[in-house]
Write a protein that holds these residues in place. Structure first.
Motif, mmCIF file in Angstrom:
data_model
loop_
_atom_site.group_PDB
_atom_site.id
_atom_site.type_symbol
_atom_site.label_atom_id
_atom_site.label_comp_id
_atom_site.label_asym_id
_atom_site.label_seq_id
_atom_site.Cartn_x
_atom_site.Cartn_y
_atom_site.Cartn_z
ATOM 1 N N SER A 116 0.832 -1.200 0.000
ATOM 2 C CA SER A 116 0.000 0.000 0.000
ATOM 3 C C SER A 116 0.864 1.246 0.000
ATOM 4 N N PHE A 117 0.576 2.157 -0.929
ATOM 5 C CA PHE A 117 1.233 3.460 -0.959
ATOM 6 C C PHE A 117 0.171 4.526 -0.768
ATOM 7 N N GLU A 118 0.402 5.453 0.150
ATOM 8 C CA GLU A 118 -0.538 6.543 0.377
ATOM 9 C C GLU A 118 0.197 7.865 0.477
ATOM 10 N N ASN A 119 -0.316 8.850 -0.236
ATOM 11 C CA ASN A 119 0.331 10.170 -0.240
ATOM 12 C C ASN A 119 -0.478 11.239 0.486
ATOM 13 N N THR A 120 -1.715 10.938 0.884
ATOM 14 C CA THR A 120 -2.539 11.965 1.536
ATOM 15 C C THR A 120 -3.196 11.495 2.826
ATOM 16 N N VAL A 121 -3.521 10.210 2.950
ATOM 17 C CA VAL A 121 -4.243 9.720 4.127
ATOM 18 C C VAL A 121 -3.507 8.537 4.741
ATOM 19 N N ILE A 122 -3.865 8.208 5.973
ATOM 20 C CA ILE A 122 -3.347 7.014 6.615
ATOM 21 C C ILE A 122 -4.130 5.824 6.078
ATOM 22 N N PRO A 123 -3.470 4.754 5.636
ATOM 23 C CA PRO A 123 -4.187 3.594 5.084
ATOM 24 C C PRO A 123 -5.233 3.064 6.067
ATOM 25 N N GLY A 124 -6.359 2.621 5.535
ATOM 26 C CA GLY A 124 -7.454 2.151 6.364
ATOM 27 C C GLY A 124 -7.063 1.069 7.346
ATOM 28 N N TYR A 164 -2.398 -9.274 12.372
ATOM 29 C CA TYR A 164 -1.744 -10.145 13.351
ATOM 30 C C TYR A 164 -1.711 -11.605 12.904
ATOM 31 N N MET A 165 -2.183 -11.873 11.682
ATOM 32 C CA MET A 165 -2.179 -13.244 11.169
ATOM 33 C C MET A 165 -0.804 -13.577 10.607
ATOM 34 N N PRO A 166 -0.165 -14.638 11.080
ATOM 35 C CA PRO A 166 1.213 -14.948 10.677
ATOM 36 C C PRO A 166 1.373 -15.341 9.212
ATOM 37 N N ASP A 167 0.279 -15.716 8.536
ATOM 38 C CA ASP A 167 0.385 -16.135 7.135
ATOM 39 C C ASP A 167 0.214 -14.982 6.160
ATOM 40 N N LYS A 168 0.114 -13.735 6.684
ATOM 41 C CA LYS A 168 -0.043 -12.580 5.814
ATOM 42 C C LYS A 168 1.115 -11.612 6.032
ATOM 43 N N ARG A 169 1.472 -10.870 4.958
ATOM 44 C CA ARG A 169 2.527 -9.862 5.041
ATOM 45 C C ARG A 169 1.988 -8.528 4.533
ATOM 46 N N PHE A 170 2.451 -7.441 5.154
ATOM 47 C CA PHE A 170 1.970 -6.113 4.821
ATOM 48 C C PHE A 170 3.154 -5.162 4.646
ATOM 49 N N TYR A 171 3.083 -4.383 3.582
ATOM 50 C CA TYR A 171 4.155 -3.433 3.276
ATOM 51 C C TYR A 171 3.482 -2.092 2.972
ATOM 52 N N PHE A 172 3.633 -1.134 3.894
ATOM 53 C CA PHE A 172 3.024 0.174 3.742
ATOM 54 C C PHE A 172 4.101 1.225 3.525
ATOM 55 N N VAL A 173 3.879 2.099 2.552
ATOM 56 C CA VAL A 173 4.741 3.258 2.337
ATOM 57 C C VAL A 173 3.841 4.480 2.309
ATOM 58 N N ILE A 174 4.134 5.451 3.174
ATOM 59 C CA ILE A 174 3.348 6.679 3.218
ATOM 60 C C ILE A 174 4.286 7.875 3.118
ATOM 61 N N ASP A 194 0.798 7.931 17.092
ATOM 62 C CA ASP A 194 1.254 7.002 18.124
ATOM 63 C C ASP A 194 0.990 5.565 17.690
ATOM 64 N N ARG A 195 -0.135 5.362 17.034
ATOM 65 C CA ARG A 195 -0.479 4.033 16.508
ATOM 66 C C ARG A 195 0.539 3.605 15.442
ATOM 67 N N LEU A 196 0.965 4.534 14.587
ATOM 68 C CA LEU A 196 1.966 4.213 13.562
ATOM 69 C C LEU A 196 3.292 3.823 14.205
ATOM 70 N N MET A 197 3.638 4.492 15.285
ATOM 71 C CA MET A 197 4.865 4.152 16.010
ATOM 72 C C MET A 197 4.846 2.683 16.418
ATOM 73 N N ALA A 198 3.729 2.247 16.976
ATOM 74 C CA ALA A 198 3.607 0.857 17.434
ATOM 75 C C ALA A 198 3.621 -0.108 16.259
ATOM 76 N N ILE A 199 2.932 0.249 15.182
ATOM 77 C CA ILE A 199 2.852 -0.627 14.017
ATOM 78 C C ILE A 199 4.228 -0.834 13.389
ATOM 79 N N SER A 200 5.080 0.191 13.471
ATOM 80 C CA SER A 200 6.400 0.099 12.840
ATOM 81 C C SER A 200 7.277 -0.977 13.463
ATOM 82 N N THR A 201 6.879 -1.503 14.596
ATOM 83 C CA THR A 201 7.673 -2.536 15.273
ATOM 84 C C THR A 201 7.076 -3.935 15.102
ATOM 85 N N MET A 202 5.954 -4.049 14.393
ATOM 86 C CA MET A 202 5.309 -5.353 14.232
ATOM 87 C C MET A 202 6.114 -6.272 13.321
ATOM 88 N N ARG A 203 6.023 -7.565 13.563
ATOM 89 C CA ARG A 203 6.861 -8.541 12.859
ATOM 90 C C ARG A 203 6.507 -8.682 11.381
#
Length: 289
Positions: A116-124, A164-174, A194-203
């Motif tokens: 996901s790439f977003e240039n104006t909003v935080i991804p849903g 949080y599902m181990p069989d899925k991968r997510f790549y976000f660029v904002i 603050d939520r983005l801070m926490a997400i940046s450490t997810m596996r």
């Protein structure tokens, strides 16, 4: 594909061409066909030239007037595929925003790799309930759709469980711009950051931020999401567009890689996010003084 032309345009043009062929085979002029159907004279031309999308009833009446009833089902299938590619918000959201979130959930189940790439909003998928609530309120205001904001927020939060599902991968660029745009109240944005801070450490989640001073390889024209290698989805003011053509998938995969290559990650990304949080907090203190 010519510049500015999408597969949606090509599909609409192809449908118009097929309908024109039926009219010509029936030895009818555009004016004659329009008169037989009690349509404005310009409607036939607009449909044939891909300037107007016909309805189901238009297709049935057109094939009936040209003696090509046996072509109706095939043409309707083409039309419905076009509607899936170009899903106008007024049609998509007429049953409510929750319904659309549930539709997206069905596609979530089969997807293993999100980009996901977003240039104006935080991804849903990364939004806090408060940020999502503000975004849905804007949808209600702009599109005059049913106000089911509470249900829509709950549905979006349920969709986020797949992070949080181990069989899925997510790549976000904002972009850093998405962190600054005043689309929600400052206190809501601070919580979102603050939520983005926490997400940046997810596996299984990779989060990149493109800072203001970064040199882009290609312009950040609009946000989009790639679901595995079978779909690209992005939104315009009027519609949700779903692209599936191989050359389009290849193009968007390349654009995502360009953006991802120049983004900052980990501690560097959190530094950018933290700086914006500090700016917002300082403004909040000043306004409250």
């Amino acid at each position: 594909m010519t510049s500015g032309t999408t597969s949606v345009d090509e599909a609409r043009n192809a449908l118009g061409k097929r309908l024109r062929e039926l009219r010509v085979a029936a030895k009818l002029s555009g004016k004659q066909l329009a008169e037989s159907l009690s349509w404005p004279g310009s409607k036939v031309s607009k449909i044939e030239n891909g300037k107007q999308t016909p309805t189901d009833d238009d297709i049935r009446r057109w094939t009936g007037a040209t003696g090509a009833e046996d072509q109706a089902e095939s043409l309707l299938a083409t039309l419905h595929n076009l509607e899936t590619q170009h899903a106008e918000w007024q049609r998509v959201l007429k049953a409510g925003m929750k319904s659309h979130q549930l539709t997206l959930s069905q596609m979530d189940e089969r997807t293993k790799f999100y980009r996901s790439f977003e240039n104006t909003v935080i991804p849903g998928l990364l939004q806090t309930p408060e940020y999502a609530r503000s975004r849905f309120a804007q949808v209600v205001m702009v599109h005059k759709v049913p106000n089911d904001i509470n249900d829509a927020v709950r549905a979006r939060m349920q969709r986020q469980e797949m992070l949080y599902m181990p069989d899925k991968r997510f790549y976000f660029v904002i972009t850093e711009a998405a962190l600054h745009y005043r689309l929600v109240p400052p206190e809501v944005m601070i919580g979102q950051l603050d939520r983005l801070m926490a997400i940046s450490t997810m596996r299984n989640v990779k989060l990149g931020v493109i800072g203001f001073k970064t040199q882009y390889a290609t312009d950040p024209r609009h946000g989009f999401m790639m679901l595995d290698d079978f779909l690209v989805r992005f939104e315009s003011y009027s519609a949700e567009l779903n692209l599936k053509q191989p050359h389009e998938l290849e193009l968007y995969a390349s654009i995502f890689e360009h953006h991802a290559a120049v983004a900052s990650y980990g501690a560097a990304a959190r530094t950018i996010i933290g700086r914006v949080m500090e700016e917002l907090a300082a403004e909040a203190d000043e306004s409250g003084a």
